[in-house]
Scaffold this motif. Structure first.
Motif, PDB file in Angstrom:
ATOM      1  N   LEU A  99       0.796  -1.224   0.000  1.00 27.46           N
ATOM      2  CA  LEU A  99       0.000   0.000   0.000  1.00 27.46           C
ATOM      3  C   LEU A  99       0.831   1.278   0.000  1.00 27.46           C
ATOM      4  O   LEU A  99       0.310   2.353   0.255  1.00 27.46           O
ATOM      5  CB  LEU A  99      -0.925   0.014   1.224  1.00 27.46           C
ATOM      6  N   LYS A 100       2.139   1.137  -0.262  1.00 28.85           N
ATOM      7  CA  LYS A 100       2.997   2.331  -0.185  1.00 28.85           C
ATOM      8  C   LYS A 100       2.563   3.378  -1.194  1.00 28.85           C
ATOM      9  O   LYS A 100       2.101   3.060  -2.302  1.00 28.85           O
ATOM     10  CB  LYS A 100       4.461   1.966  -0.391  1.00 28.85           C
ATOM     11  N   ASP A 101       2.692   4.614  -0.779  1.00 28.08           N
ATOM     12  CA  ASP A 101       2.238   5.741  -1.606  1.00 28.08           C
ATOM     13  C   ASP A 101       3.224   6.027  -2.720  1.00 28.08           C
ATOM     14  O   ASP A 101       4.434   5.876  -2.560  1.00 28.08           O
ATOM     15  CB  ASP A 101       2.081   7.000  -0.747  1.00 28.08           C
ATOM     16  N   SER A 102       2.697   6.453  -3.835  1.00 31.53           N
ATOM     17  CA  SER A 102       3.550   6.941  -4.929  1.00 31.53           C
ATOM     18  C   SER A 102       3.701   8.448  -4.790  1.00 31.53           C
ATOM     19  O   SER A 102       2.819   9.134  -4.274  1.00 31.53           O
ATOM     20  CB  SER A 102       2.929   6.605  -6.289  1.00 31.53           C
ATOM     21  N   LYS A 103       4.830   8.954  -5.224  1.00 28.27           N
ATOM     22  CA  LYS A 103       5.083  10.394  -5.133  1.00 28.27           C
ATOM     23  C   LYS A 103       4.163  11.155  -6.090  1.00 28.27           C
ATOM     24  O   LYS A 103       4.035  10.786  -7.256  1.00 28.27           O
ATOM     25  CB  LYS A 103       6.540  10.698  -5.481  1.00 28.27           C
ATOM     26  N   PRO A 104       3.498  12.222  -5.606  1.00 25.13           N
ATOM     27  CA  PRO A 104       2.632  12.993  -6.505  1.00 25.13           C
ATOM     28  C   PRO A 104       3.438  13.727  -7.565  1.00 25.13           C
ATOM     29  O   PRO A 104       4.602  14.061  -7.363  1.00 25.13           O
ATOM     30  CB  PRO A 104       1.953  13.983  -5.551  1.00 25.13           C
ATOM     31  N   VAL A 105       2.815  13.959  -8.690  1.00 25.67           N
ATOM     32  CA  VAL A 105       3.464  14.680  -9.783  1.00 25.67           C
ATOM     33  C   VAL A 105       3.416  16.172  -9.488  1.00 25.67           C
ATOM     34  O   VAL A 105       2.373  16.713  -9.100  1.00 25.67           O
ATOM     35  CB  VAL A 105       2.762  14.379 -11.124  1.00 25.67           C
ATOM     36  N   ASN A 106       4.518  16.866  -9.657  1.00 30.48           N
ATOM     37  CA  ASN A 106       4.576  18.304  -9.435  1.00 30.48           C
ATOM     38  C   ASN A 106       3.981  19.008 -10.649  1.00 30.48           C
ATOM     39  O   ASN A 106       4.582  19.061 -11.722  1.00 30.48           O
ATOM     40  CB  ASN A 106       6.029  18.744  -9.218  1.00 30.48           C
ATOM     41  N   GLU A 107       2.802  19.571 -10.464  1.00 34.08           N
ATOM     42  CA  GLU A 107       2.112  20.242 -11.569  1.00 34.08           C
ATOM     43  C   GLU A 107       2.625  21.659 -11.790  1.00 34.08           C
ATOM     44  O   GLU A 107       2.256  22.293 -12.787  1.00 34.08           O
ATOM     45  CB  GLU A 107       0.606  20.261 -11.295  1.00 34.08           C
ATOM     46  N   ASN A 108       3.425  22.156 -10.892  1.00 36.13           N
ATOM     47  CA  ASN A 108       3.939  23.528 -11.015  1.00 36.13           C
ATOM     48  C   ASN A 108       5.441  23.550 -11.268  1.00 36.13           C
ATOM     49  O   ASN A 108       6.144  24.452 -10.837  1.00 36.13           O
ATOM     50  CB  ASN A 108       3.620  24.323  -9.749  1.00 36.13           C
ATOM     51  N   ARG A 109       5.931  22.536 -11.972  1.00 37.91           N
ATOM     52  CA  ARG A 109       7.372  22.437 -12.198  1.00 37.91           C
ATOM     53  C   ARG A 109       7.904  23.651 -12.957  1.00 37.91           C
ATOM     54  O   ARG A 109       8.989  24.163 -12.649  1.00 37.91           O
ATOM     55  CB  ARG A 109       7.681  21.153 -12.957  1.00 37.91           C
ATOM     56  N   LYS A 110       7.149  24.123 -13.939  1.00 37.57           N
ATOM     57  CA  LYS A 110       7.600  25.288 -14.714  1.00 37.57           C
ATOM     58  C   LYS A 110       7.683  26.520 -13.825  1.00 37.57           C
ATOM     59  O   LYS A 110       8.661  27.291 -13.898  1.00 37.57           O
ATOM     60  CB  LYS A 110       6.647  25.546 -15.880  1.00 37.57           C
ATOM     61  N   LEU A 111       6.697  26.708 -12.968  1.00 34.85           N
ATOM     62  CA  LEU A 111       6.702  27.839 -12.047  1.00 34.85           C
ATOM     63  C   LEU A 111       7.906  27.762 -11.114  1.00 34.85           C
ATOM     64  O   LEU A 111       8.598  28.755 -10.889  1.00 34.85           O
ATOM     65  CB  LEU A 111       5.394  27.851 -11.244  1.00 34.85           C
ATOM     66  N   ASP A 112       8.178  26.574 -10.577  1.00 32.37           N
ATOM     67  CA  ASP A 112       9.323  26.399  -9.677  1.00 32.37           C
ATOM     68  C   ASP A 112      10.635  26.721 -10.388  1.00 32.37           C
ATOM     69  O   ASP A 112      11.526  27.360  -9.814  1.00 32.37           O
ATOM     70  CB  ASP A 112       9.358  24.962  -9.153  1.00 32.37           C
ATOM     71  N   ARG A 113      10.742  26.263 -11.612  1.00 38.01           N
ATOM     72  CA  ARG A 113      11.983  26.471 -12.364  1.00 38.01           C
ATOM     73  C   ARG A 113      12.224  27.959 -12.624  1.00 38.01           C
ATOM     74  O   ARG A 113      13.352  28.466 -12.493  1.00 38.01           O
ATOM     75  CB  ARG A 113      11.931  25.703 -13.682  1.00 38.01           C
ATOM     76  N   ILE A 114      11.166  28.677 -12.983  1.00 36.51           N
ATOM     77  CA  ILE A 114      11.314  30.106 -13.291  1.00 36.51           C
ATOM     78  C   ILE A 114      11.676  30.898 -12.032  1.00 36.51           C
ATOM     79  O   ILE A 114      12.591  31.730 -12.042  1.00 36.51           O
ATOM     80  CB  ILE A 114      10.023  30.659 -13.924  1.00 36.51           C
ATOM     81  N   ILE A 115      10.967  30.635 -10.932  1.00 42.19           N
ATOM     82  CA  ILE A 115      11.237  31.407  -9.718  1.00 42.19           C
ATOM     83  C   ILE A 115      12.621  31.081  -9.167  1.00 42.19           C
ATOM     84  O   ILE A 115      13.325  31.963  -8.641  1.00 42.19           O
ATOM     85  CB  ILE A 115      10.136  31.153  -8.658  1.00 42.19           C
ATOM     86  N   ALA A 116      13.063  29.820  -9.312  1.00 49.69           N
ATOM     87  CA  ALA A 116      14.403  29.449  -8.853  1.00 49.69           C
ATOM     88  C   ALA A 116      15.474  30.206  -9.628  1.00 49.69           C
ATOM     89  O   ALA A 116      16.504  30.618  -9.065  1.00 49.69           O
ATOM     90  CB  ALA A 116      14.612  27.938  -8.991  1.00 49.69           C
ATOM     91  N   LYS A 117      15.235  30.396 -10.908  1.00 52.24           N
ATOM     92  CA  LYS A 117      16.190  31.127 -11.749  1.00 52.24           C
ATOM     93  C   LYS A 117      16.362  32.560 -11.249  1.00 52.24           C
ATOM     94  O   LYS A 117      17.500  33.064 -11.162  1.00 52.24           O
ATOM     95  CB  LYS A 117      15.671  31.112 -13.188  1.00 52.24           C
ATOM     96  N   TRP A 118      15.263  33.200 -10.900  1.00 54.58           N
ATOM     97  CA  TRP A 118      15.341  34.576 -10.415  1.00 54.58           C
ATOM     98  C   TRP A 118      15.964  34.655  -9.018  1.00 54.58           C
ATOM     99  O   TRP A 118      16.704  35.581  -8.697  1.00 54.58           O
ATOM    100  CB  TRP A 118      13.937  35.198 -10.412  1.00 54.58           C
ATOM    101  N   LEU A 119      15.647  33.676  -8.178  1.00 55.09           N
ATOM    102  CA  LEU A 119      16.230  33.662  -6.837  1.00 55.09           C
ATOM    103  C   LEU A 119      17.737  33.452  -6.893  1.00 55.09           C
ATOM    104  O   LEU A 119      18.493  34.059  -6.131  1.00 55.09           O
ATOM    105  CB  LEU A 119      15.573  32.561  -5.993  1.00 55.09           C
ATOM    106  N   CYS A 120      18.187  32.578  -7.796  1.00 53.59           N
ATOM    107  CA  CYS A 120      19.627  32.355  -7.963  1.00 53.59           C
ATOM    108  C   CYS A 120      20.342  33.656  -8.291  1.00 53.59           C
ATOM    109  O   CYS A 120      21.416  33.944  -7.735  1.00 53.59           O
ATOM    110  CB  CYS A 120      19.872  31.345  -9.089  1.00 53.59           C
TER     111      CYS A 120
END
Length: 782
Positions: A99-120
């Motif tokens: 019954l182990k859980d599967s990792k959920p899919v990150n639906e906001n991957r593009k948003l995370d990538r863009i904001i990480a670029k600016w934070l860097c």
């Protein structure tokens, strides 16, 4: 929701994330510290909801502990039956796996990538050659001006973006209630807890970079929601928990508690039997030849055992900053670095000045540091400047290749990352409230520091030679190097504080005051000196330049003994006869992903005299703080230990726990793909979240096999029950940590034949029946 000030809702939401400490001062801390007012179960449920993280050991971790006998079958069976579960343990392991859980899919991957670029770009601390313009105006204002050039976002004019962060949040959160805003903020902070945690760190510490280039969680959330709105990402996801998750959560909590209780029973039996045996054996005790005070760090337990077995030596445990809340001023650069726990304000500065006749050696050291800094700067400039980059890299490629080959093949015993100037200088302590000199720090204040240390340790008699041994780790090409240094010194080596306390304890006027006002009579022939325990090689380096001639022979004998102790300790730790060679290779190998294990395996914190554990092999799993309840008449020393070191060890324990149960979310992931960014952190590859926990190699022996057992901290104190109850009555936060099961509290009651009791959530005491077999064993007397 129409609100011009979102401060309160952001503050409430920020409890979902902890602080991300920079690589150069990596401090282990509880990533869920904001939830400590809730029970452990409630906290991890909420964290799991927002972070999409595993918060309990996996079925494979439980299976590994079950197979190795770390989970007692009798204890587990009894706990299963009390919960109405009557199958064998193997059945429930299979159920967890099925019954182990599967990792959920990150639906906001593009948003995370863009904001990480600016934070860097914005948060860079000098690593980038080209600086982002306008940073002094703050993150939101800077991004608003430059965001129009990011084609991924698609902003045609800055007029499309509200002028302030508050206006932006108000426009995007129109119609949402306060609690919905808290949920939205929690979700977006938890989406990138590493970056959000580093913003939280900069805000709380008000570092020079924060003062120059300010960024707040409000700025971060405003920019994130602006980008989400432009690229059509959702800003709010209502999360639910299904019944399968609830059932699995309860079953795993039961297995975790059975694992923890098994560990407690083994430890309690070992300690109980040890105390009984000590009563039978002769209590005649010879005066020790030398005494050592080590950090409470779990890595000190091994070397303390071997030192005690070698000769008439006595050891103590004390928090590695040695009671001196100070910053350290580097003599080469003049930079200040914290050298005490982060929860303490630095009242002093430890600095160094040349010994008489050694000014030229210190000058040479300064010159060496300056030349190295200039060469590093020049090399970086040559690699990064457009006119020279290609020619420089092409022209020096062969040289760098040969250097890498040489460093990879050599077997050097030269220690790395060590200043090496201590035998040319002496330490001095200055107050931080002004630019006072060492002479302006009153003798009474110096004596109070020494007196406090001796009181916490319950120290009665002094040997002719007393060694304060700080510790540090030495390795190369290791972004996480500071995580292996002294946790009590804010991820700095403890050598400076150790030398400083020795200097204070040797001061004639301090000794006079200790004798006349505090009834602490240090014999005239007792000399204190500082030292450093290298936790990679187990070498103990003595800083003995100021030792009087009367102690030279004694020090030579001690150094000879410590050489043999080093070999024995390494052989046990690495389980290799030629462990010395292996340890030195680990410290100098630029490709080594695991120079040492750090504090992996920590599970207990014992606050008691050394005779409670002296004949036990605790396998490096316990923090050891010396404490004598009979000398602590008012309980103040114990209260200080519980308020300070106990809280810090809980941070360490939870940092290792969460980095183990979900290394991708709470830990650092594999070192193999790490990419240092901004000089303060690492990412996996060239983007994504900032990693804020321990790398995989610090908690696992392989990709799938854990080395650190993720157990909550069990604190064992030898003191009367009434004294503990009085301390908890006065300290609601300490009591809350225990009742909420972030830590377990066990007490060895000396007024009741040293029976061991467990503190319950209803504030009662449960007598421990430790008749189950113990895996810890008592060593034969040496």
């Amino acid at each position: 929701m129409i609100n011009s000030d979102f401060t309160a809702s952001i503050e409430e939401a920020s409890s979902v994330i902890g602080k991300t400490w920079p690589l150069y001062g990596f401090v282990t801390s509880n990533p869920l510290s904001g939830y400590e007012d809730k029970t452990f179960g409630q906290a991890i449920r909420k964290a799991s909801k927002y972070l999409d993280a595993s918060v309990l050991p996996s079925s494979s971790m439980f299976a590994q502990a079950w197979a190795s006998g770390e989970i007692n079958n009798h204890i587990l069976k009894k706990m299963l039956e009390e919960a109405g579960l009557h199958q064998q343990g193997e059945f429930y392991l299979k159920e967890m796996e099925r019954l182990k859980d599967s990792k959920p899919v990150n639906e906001n991957r593009k948003l995370d990538r863009i904001i990480a670029k600016w934070l860097c770009a914005f948060m860079d601390e000098g690593m980038g050659e080209w600086e982002m313009p306008g940073r002094e105006n703050g993150f939101f204002s800077c991004w608003r001006r430059l965001g129009i050039y990011d084609q991924e976002i698609g902003i045609s004019s800055k007029n499309e973006i509200p002028e302030t962060a508050d206006q932006a949040l108000s426009s995007y959160l129109m119609g949402y209630s306060y609690q919905e805003c808290v949920s939205i903020f929690s979700e977006h902070l938890a989406a990138m807890p590493g970056w959000a945690g580093y913003i939280k760190y900069r805000m709380s510490e008000c570092s020079p970079w924060q003062q120059k280039y300010p960024i707040t969680l409000k700025d971060y959330l405003a920019v994130r929601l602006c980008i989400a709105n432009k690229i059509a990402c959702g800003i709010y996801t209502k999360r639910t928990t299904d019944r399968k998750q609830n059932d699995m959560f309860g079953l795993k909590m039961l297995w975790l508690k059975a694992w923890e209780k098994s560990w407690q029973m083994n430890l309690a039996k070992a300690i109980g039997n040890n105390l009984k045996q000590m009563k039978i054996e002769s209590q005649t005790k010879r005066k020790p030849l030398a005494q050592f005070v080590f950090c409470i760090d779990t890595r000190s337990e091994l070397i303390r055992r071997h030192i005690e077995a070698k000769r008439e030596y006595e050891t103590f445990g004390y928090a590695g900053f040695f009671g001196i809340a100070a910053d350290y001023e580097d003599p080469g650069t003049g930079l200040l670095r914290k050298s005490c726990p982060p929860i303490l304000s630095s009242a002093y500065t430890i600095s160094e000045k040349p010994l008489p006749g050694r000014a030229s050696e210190m000058s040479a050291y300064h010159q060496k540091i300056g030349v190295k800094a200039f060469m590093d700067f020049l090399g970086q400039r040559m690699k990064n400047m457009l006119p020279s980059a290609f020619g420089y890299v092409e022209g020096t490629g062969l040289f760098y290749g040969m250097a890498l080959l040489w460093r990879g093949l050599r077997n050097s015993r030269r220690l790395v990352n060590k200043p090496g100037h201590e035998n040319s200088c002496i330490t001095q302590l200055n107050a931080n409230n002004n630019k006072s000199t060492e002479k302006q720090l009153k003798i009474r204040e110096k004596a109070a520091i020494v007196k406090s240390a001796f009181a916490l340790l319950g120290w009665k008699d002094f040997a002719p030679l007393v060694v304060f041994a700080g510790h540090g780790s030495h390795s190369v090409n290791n972004p996480f190097a500071s995580s292996l240094d002294c946790g009590a010194c804010a991820a700095s080596p403890g050598r400076r504080n150790a030398r400083m306390l020795a200097t204070l304890a040797n001061h004639p006027e301090v000794r006079t005051l200790l004798r006349t006002e505090f009834n602490i009579d240090i014999p005239e022939q007792t000399f204190f000196l500082g030292a450093e325990h290298n936790t990679v090689t187990d070498e103990l380096e003595l800083f003995d330049i100021e030792a009087p001639a009367s102690h030279h022979l004694m020090i030579r004998l001690l150094k000879s003994d410590l050489k043999e102790v080093q070999q024995q300790a390494i052989a046990e730790r690495l389980k290799e006869k030629n462990g010395m060679d292996i340890a030195h290779k680990k410290s100098t190998n630029w490709a080594e992903t695991r120079p040492e294990w750090g504090l992996a395996g920590n599970a207990g914190f014992i606050i008691a005299p050394r005779n409670v554990t002296r004949e036990l092999n605790l396998k490096g799993r316990c923090f050891l703080h010396s404490y004598d309840w009979e000398t602590d008449h008012d309980g103040l020393s114990l209260e200080m230990i519980m308020q300070g070191p106990m809280v810090v060890t809980q941070w360490i324990n939870n940092h290792y726990y969460f980095s183990t149960v979900d290394n991708e979310k709470f830990g650092g992931g594999s070192k193999i793909t790490h990419n240092v960014t901004g000089r303060f952190g690492v990412m996996r590859g060239n983007g994504g979240d900032l990693k804020y926990g321990l790398p995989l190699q610090s908690v696992n022996s392989s990709d799938r096999t854990i080395y650190h057992q993720p157990l909550r901290l069990s604190v064992i104190i030898q003191a009367p029950l009434e004294r503990i109850e009085q301390i908890l009555l006065k300290n609601a936060q300490l009591k809350q940590l225990i009742i909420n099961e972030w830590i377990y509290l066990l007490v060895i009651n000396p007024q009741d034949d040293n029976q061991i009791h467990l503190y319950q959530s209803d504030e009662s005491w449960l007598l421990i029946d430790y008749e189950e077999p113990a895996t810890l064993h008592r060593l034969s007397m040496v």
